[in-house]
Write a protein that holds these residues in place. Structure first.
Motif, short mmCIF file in Angstrom:
data_model
loop_
_atom_site.label_atom_id
_atom_site.label_comp_id
_atom_site.label_asym_id
_atom_site.label_seq_id
_atom_site.Cartn_x
_atom_site.Cartn_y
_atom_site.Cartn_z
N LEU A 145 -1.57 -3.10 8.60
CA LEU A 145 -3.02 -3.20 8.59
C LEU A 145 -3.70 -1.88 8.90
O LEU A 145 -4.90 -1.73 8.66
CB LEU A 145 -3.47 -4.27 9.60
N GLN A 146 -2.95 -0.92 9.44
CA GLN A 146 -3.52 0.36 9.87
C GLN A 146 -3.26 1.50 8.90
O GLN A 146 -3.79 2.59 9.08
CB GLN A 146 -2.95 0.74 11.25
N VAL A 147 -2.41 1.29 7.90
CA VAL A 147 -2.03 2.37 6.98
C VAL A 147 -2.31 1.94 5.55
O VAL A 147 -2.65 0.79 5.27
CB VAL A 147 -0.54 2.76 7.16
N GLN A 148 -2.14 2.88 4.63
CA GLN A 148 -2.37 2.62 3.22
C GLN A 148 -1.22 3.20 2.41
O GLN A 148 -0.32 3.84 2.94
CB GLN A 148 -3.70 3.25 2.77
N GLY A 149 -1.27 2.99 1.12
CA GLY A 149 -0.35 3.64 0.20
C GLY A 149 1.07 3.11 0.25
O GLY A 149 1.32 1.92 0.52
N TRP A 150 2.01 4.03 -0.01
CA TRP A 150 3.42 3.66 -0.09
C TRP A 150 3.94 3.11 1.23
O TRP A 150 4.78 2.20 1.24
CB TRP A 150 4.26 4.87 -0.49
N LEU A 151 3.46 3.64 2.35
CA LEU A 151 3.92 3.16 3.64
C LEU A 151 3.54 1.70 3.84
O LEU A 151 4.36 0.90 4.29
CB LEU A 151 3.34 4.03 4.76
N ARG A 152 2.33 1.37 3.50
CA ARG A 152 1.91 -0.03 3.64
C ARG A 152 2.74 -0.94 2.74
O ARG A 152 3.14 -2.04 3.16
CB ARG A 152 0.42 -0.16 3.29
N ALA A 153 2.99 -0.51 1.51
CA ALA A 153 3.81 -1.31 0.60
C ALA A 153 5.21 -1.52 1.17
O ALA A 153 5.77 -2.62 1.14
CB ALA A 153 3.89 -0.64 -0.77
N GLY A 154 5.81 -0.45 1.73
CA GLY A 154 7.14 -0.57 2.32
C GLY A 154 7.15 -1.53 3.49
O GLY A 154 8.07 -2.34 3.64
N LEU A 155 6.13 -1.46 4.34
CA LEU A 155 6.07 -2.36 5.50
C LEU A 155 5.93 -3.81 5.06
O LEU A 155 6.55 -4.72 5.65
CB LEU A 155 4.90 -1.96 6.39
N LEU A 156 5.14 -4.06 4.04
CA LEU A 156 4.99 -5.42 3.55
C LEU A 156 6.28 -5.94 2.93
O LEU A 156 6.61 -7.13 3.03
CB LEU A 156 3.84 -5.49 2.54
N ILE A 157 7.04 -5.05 2.28
CA ILE A 157 8.35 -5.45 1.75
C ILE A 157 9.29 -5.82 2.89
O ILE A 157 10.05 -6.79 2.81
CB ILE A 157 8.93 -4.33 0.88
N ILE A 158 9.25 -5.04 3.98
CA ILE A 158 10.08 -5.35 5.14
C ILE A 158 9.70 -6.71 5.72
O ILE A 158 10.57 -7.53 6.07
CB ILE A 158 9.93 -4.25 6.21
#
Length: 413
Positions: free
Chosen positions: A170-183
């Protein structure tokens, strides 16, 4: 029972670890890189030792019936700790706080691992079970507690991972956010795996038989969860690496016009050692920047700050911001100096400056323009783009070429 559904993910994790091995050998002190490699190694070991053929083989080699059960449980606990430590290091923060939280997770799961071994030693599991150990011994004293302990430990890790990754996403954007949601998606599969395990064990406690949930459904969910989570961990890092490489090659390409402009006057252009096309992008950019600086150094006596000041004022009048105007002014001065240098093939301006021992008599590129009060480092990329696109530079190229030649003749006569 051939174990292929276990061995294939194990091989995939081993291959990923081999790819990371060179980076780990170069930067083994990097806690994030160590955490990534530890996680991949443990994930591969979990799949390998959880395969039914491996379970039977380990039991036979060690000579203790069902010894593979606590081994797999310990590996799963260590894998859970590695995931938590990776997230803690990945998110960053004060180094001391990061180390402290990492140590707490490591110590907590180390205690769990020791307890699993102790409970197995205290329990009694004489009949070898390759796929249904959890349900078969669900009511056996001490073994029952061992099973519940490892399931609870995995549940704590799963909930903690979802909470940490969900909040961070909820605090980041972009590829990092996508990776966290995949996790998070991967750990939802893991929680589904734990639900089926708990359901089958609790059914045994109540005299029912839902063993198929533990022996058939749970392994599929666990395999999907671990692989999806691994993709989530690798996704932002891989995308960042691709993005960095693309940015570096983009910089290399955008430096092209300035490099080609200075190539004829660069002292190393003809006999310098050139890099192979497959050399790393960073080295290619460094080589190109070095060539540009060498070329500009050779043009030093030919730089005319009057050209630069006029180009700067013209660029500002045309609507360029100060940084862009500075790049256009520098590019105009460079392109005029290249033409002045071409009109002086014998280097008489350099020879006369050296003979007079007065380098200050030549216009210097670091002399501030009257139009601005500060002078910063040149932006080579902006200069290169200006050489190709700026009408100010195009005008200077034609307007000052003749003037540079006449100025050269005046200085040498």
């Amino acid at each position: 029972m051939d174990g292929s559904s276990y061995y294939l993910p194990a091989v995939a994790m081993a291959a990923a670890l081999m790819v990371k091995a060179p980076a780990l050998s170069r930067s083994w002190r990097d806690p994030l890189l160590r955490s990534v490699c530890t996680l991949m190694a443990l994930a591969g070991l979990v799949f390998f030792f959880a395969a039914p053929p491996t379970i039977g083989r380990v039991n036979d080699v060690i000579g203790i019936t069902n010894v593979s059960a606590p081994l797999v449980y310990c590996l799963l606990s260590a894998f859970s700790a590695a995931c938590l430590v990776l997230i803690v290091n990945w998110r960053g923060g004060p180094p001391e706080s990061t180390r402290r939280v990492s140590r707490r997770w490591i110590i907590g799961y180390s205690v769990v691992i020791v307890a699993l071994v102790v409970l197995f030693v205290l329990g009694d599991a004489p009949v070898e079970r390759l796929v249904d150990f959890d349900t078969y011994y669900a009511n056996e004293p001490f073994v029952r507690e061992m099973i519940v302990l490892y399931l609870v430990a995995l549940t704590v890790a799963g909930v903690a991972m979802n909470v940490m990754c969900g909040r961070w996403a909820l605090q980041v954007q972009g590829w990092l956010r996508a990776g966290l949601l995949i996790i998070v998606a991967g750990y939802l599969f893991n929680l589904a795996y734990l639900t089926t395990k708990f359901t089958a064990v609790i059914a045994r406690w109540n005299g029912a038989n839902l063993d198929y949930l533990s022996s058939d459904a749970a392994p599929v969910l666990a395999s999907a969860g671990v692989q999806i989570s691994a993709i989530g961990f690798c996704f932002p890092l891989a995308c960042q690496r691709v993005g960095d490489t693309w940015s570096t090659w983009s910089t290399y390409r955008r430096l092209g016009p300035l490099w080609r402009e200075l190539k004829p006057v660069s002292p190393h252009s003809a006999h310098g050692v050139r890099m192979a096309w497959w050399s790393p992008a960073e080295l290619q950019v460094t080589q190109r920047e070095s060539d540009i600086h060498d070329g500009m150094l050779s043009l030093y006596p030919y730089f005319d700050t009057e050209i630069r000041a006029n180009a700067y004022d013209t660029a500002l009048a045309a609507g360029s911001d100060p940084a862009q105007a500075q790049a256009e002014a520098d590019a105009a001065m460079v392109t005029a100096a290249v033409r002045a240098r071409a009109a002086d093939p014998d280097g008489r301006v350099i020879d006369s400056a050296e003979a007079a021992d007065a380098p200050a008599s030549a216009p210097t590129p670091a002399t501030p323009s009257p139009s601005r009060s500060t002078e910063g480092p040149r932006d080579l990329v902006r200069m290169s783009i200006a050489l190709r696109q700026s009408p100010v530079v195009a005008a200077a190229r034609g307007q000052y070429a003749t003037r540079s030649e006449s100025d050269f003749h005046e200085r040498t006569n």
